[in-house]
Motif scaffolding. Structure first.
Motif, mmCIF file in Angstrom:
data_model
loop_
_atom_site.group_PDB
_atom_site.id
_atom_site.type_symbol
_atom_site.label_atom_id
_atom_site.label_comp_id
_atom_site.label_asym_id
_atom_site.label_seq_id
_atom_site.Cartn_x
_atom_site.Cartn_y
_atom_site.Cartn_z
ATOM 1 N N ALA A 141 0.809 -1.214 0.000
ATOM 2 C CA ALA A 141 0.000 0.000 0.000
ATOM 3 C C ALA A 141 0.851 1.277 0.000
ATOM 4 O O ALA A 141 0.312 2.381 0.115
ATOM 5 C CB ALA A 141 -0.930 -0.001 1.207
ATOM 6 N N GLY A 142 2.163 1.106 -0.102
ATOM 7 C CA GLY A 142 3.045 2.266 -0.095
ATOM 8 C C GLY A 142 3.350 2.795 1.284
ATOM 9 O O GLY A 142 3.781 3.941 1.438
ATOM 10 N N TYR A 174 4.182 6.138 11.971
ATOM 11 C CA TYR A 174 3.520 6.569 10.739
ATOM 12 C C TYR A 174 3.102 8.020 10.860
ATOM 13 O O TYR A 174 2.931 8.539 11.981
ATOM 14 C CB TYR A 174 2.301 5.689 10.440
ATOM 15 C CG TYR A 174 2.682 4.374 9.803
ATOM 16 C CD1 TYR A 174 2.984 4.298 8.440
ATOM 17 C CD2 TYR A 174 2.781 3.209 10.558
ATOM 18 C CE1 TYR A 174 3.361 3.097 7.857
ATOM 19 C CE2 TYR A 174 3.162 2.005 9.980
ATOM 20 C CZ TYR A 174 3.450 1.959 8.622
ATOM 21 O OH TYR A 174 3.842 0.785 8.041
ATOM 22 N N ARG A 175 2.942 8.669 9.723
ATOM 23 C CA ARG A 175 2.418 10.026 9.727
ATOM 24 C C ARG A 175 0.986 10.014 10.238
ATOM 25 O O ARG A 175 0.224 9.087 9.962
ATOM 26 C CB ARG A 175 2.492 10.632 8.327
ATOM 27 C CG ARG A 175 3.913 10.910 7.860
ATOM 28 C CD ARG A 175 3.928 11.569 6.477
ATOM 29 N NE ARG A 175 5.281 11.943 6.103
ATOM 30 C CZ ARG A 175 6.154 11.134 5.526
ATOM 31 N NH1 ARG A 175 5.789 9.876 5.243
ATOM 32 N NH2 ARG A 175 7.375 11.552 5.228
ATOM 33 N N THR A 176 0.629 11.042 10.953
ATOM 34 C CA THR A 176 -0.701 11.111 11.562
ATOM 35 C C THR A 176 -1.793 10.900 10.527
ATOM 36 O O THR A 176 -2.775 10.173 10.770
ATOM 37 C CB THR A 176 -0.894 12.466 12.264
ATOM 38 O OG1 THR A 176 0.134 12.635 13.243
ATOM 39 C CG2 THR A 176 -2.248 12.539 12.944
ATOM 40 N N GLU A 177 -1.613 11.484 9.357
ATOM 41 C CA GLU A 177 -2.655 11.378 8.329
ATOM 42 C C GLU A 177 -2.758 9.978 7.733
ATOM 43 O O GLU A 177 -3.738 9.656 7.048
ATOM 44 C CB GLU A 177 -2.415 12.390 7.206
ATOM 45 C CG GLU A 177 -1.089 12.239 6.480
ATOM 46 C CD GLU A 177 0.006 13.117 7.060
ATOM 47 O OE1 GLU A 177 0.914 13.488 6.293
ATOM 48 O OE2 GLU A 177 -0.051 13.428 8.273
ATOM 49 N N ASP A 178 -1.754 9.116 7.993
ATOM 50 C CA ASP A 178 -1.792 7.748 7.460
ATOM 51 C C ASP A 178 -2.307 6.727 8.462
ATOM 52 O O ASP A 178 -2.508 5.552 8.092
ATOM 53 C CB ASP A 178 -0.396 7.329 7.003
ATOM 54 C CG ASP A 178 0.080 8.076 5.765
ATOM 55 O OD1 ASP A 178 -0.776 8.445 4.943
ATOM 56 O OD2 ASP A 178 1.301 8.287 5.637
ATOM 57 N N LYS A 188 -5.495 4.785 7.503
ATOM 58 C CA LYS A 188 -5.252 3.820 6.426
ATOM 59 C C LYS A 188 -4.512 2.602 6.956
ATOM 60 O O LYS A 188 -4.824 1.458 6.591
ATOM 61 C CB LYS A 188 -4.465 4.489 5.301
ATOM 62 C CG LYS A 188 -4.310 3.607 4.070
ATOM 63 C CD LYS A 188 -3.623 4.353 2.939
ATOM 64 C CE LYS A 188 -3.499 3.460 1.697
ATOM 65 N NZ LYS A 188 -2.821 4.171 0.574
ATOM 66 N N VAL A 189 -3.543 2.842 7.832
ATOM 67 C CA VAL A 189 -2.804 1.732 8.450
ATOM 68 C C VAL A 189 -3.754 0.852 9.255
ATOM 69 O O VAL A 189 -3.671 -0.390 9.208
ATOM 70 C CB VAL A 189 -1.672 2.281 9.332
ATOM 71 C CG1 VAL A 189 -1.093 1.199 10.232
ATOM 72 C CG2 VAL A 189 -0.567 2.892 8.468
#
Length: 301
Positions: free
Chosen positions: A152-153, A192-196, A199-200
């Motif tokens: 998923a990148g 991980y970045r907060t915005e991800d 998705k995670v």
């Protein structure tokens, strides 16, 4: 060599021949990986119930078919959402004594080698310690969903930097079972970045029998989980590499994200200090199975 380790069978063969000594994160993408713990048979029932009562940090995948069996397993893995179906055949040609790259041995509750040299606590096999009274258990490992994250990148940072995932003791109590009392969860951490984060969570949620989605995230979770120093995990490598620190993570918008960890049952066993010889994989050095995540988790990414 690691470029050739694309299947569970190839990873186990490399470990068995002593050609593989590194941790297994990133190897055999999409194949399930498993934590190992080996106990005297008189503790097997209590341990099995410990796993049933704590399925998120202690997801039981398989166990020896009988005491002494290192090469035959009873699987508990079923296709997610189909508990009425027979268990999957998750591995062929297994040798629990040799198929992890590194092991740890505990005698009378003490880690062998720790009193002499803390760096000499791992061994390439447990052949000489295994007896006809030992029962091996395989526990789900969060490495199993790392391939989906990478696809998923969102590759885990420790994988891209060639490090072992950091693992921490927490204040979350385990539901007790028999002799196994007074222990707490262990969690693994991937930033991980907060915005991800959402998705995670979505990507890892289907992986129920390998810990599923995160249990906590954000800097406030560090204190909530009772982690005293995020830079000093009890197992694995420290999270900050190449001169990083929290300042660098903040600049990138990174926050710690925590999952249940299969070191939890190993910690529970060590906390009790049960008599006799107990064996386990060295943290990060898993047994890789022959079943793929898509076979077990149809909803996985």
């Amino acid at each position: 060599m690691t470029a050739d380790l694309k299947t569970g069978q190839s990873v186990r063969a490399a470990a068995r021949s002593k050609a593989l000594t590194r941790q297994t994160s990133g190897l055999a993408p999409n194949y399930l990986q498993a934590n190992l713990i080996v106990l005297p048979s008189r503790y097997a029932d209590d341990f099995r119930k410990l796993c049933w009562r704590n399925p998120v940090p202690c997801p039981l995948l398989a166990e020896s078919v009988r005491p002494g069996a290192f090469d035959a397993l009873k699987s508990h893995v079923r296709v997610e959402g189909h508990d009425d179906q027979p268990a999957l055949d998750i591995v062929n040609d297994i040798d629990l004594r040799n198929d992890a790259p590194k092991y740890r041995i505990y005698k009378e509750g003490q880690l062998v080698g720790a009193d002499f040299n803390p760096k000499e606590t791992e061994t390439a096999d447990i052949v000489n310690e295994w007896t006809d009274d030992h029962v091996g258990f395989l526990i789900g490992c969060s490495y199993s969903f790392e391939g989906a994250l990478e696809k998923a990148g969102l590759p885990p940072r420790h994988v891209t930097k060639g490090r072992n995932v950091p693992m921490y003791r927490t204040n979350i109590p385990l539901a007790p079972s028999g002799v196994f009392t007074g222990s707490t969860w262990v969690v693994s951490m991937r930033p991980y970045r907060t915005e991800d984060v959402e998705k995670v969570r979505d990507i890892t949620r289907p992986f129920v029998t390998t810990h599923g989605e995160p249990v906590a995230w954000g800097w406030e979770a560090v204190e909530k989980l009772g982690i005293k120093d995020i830079s000093a995990p009890e197992w694995g490598d420290g999270p900050f590499a190449d001169g990083e620190g929290r300042k660098e993570w903040d600049n990138e918008g990174l926050v710690p994200v925590f999952w249940g960890c299969g070191v939890t049952p190993q910690e529970a066993v060590m906390r009790v200090k049960i008599p006799g010889t107990v064996m386990a994989h060295a943290p990060g050095h898993m047994i890789v199975l022959d079943v793929k995540d898509q076979e077990v988790f149809p909803g996985a990414a």
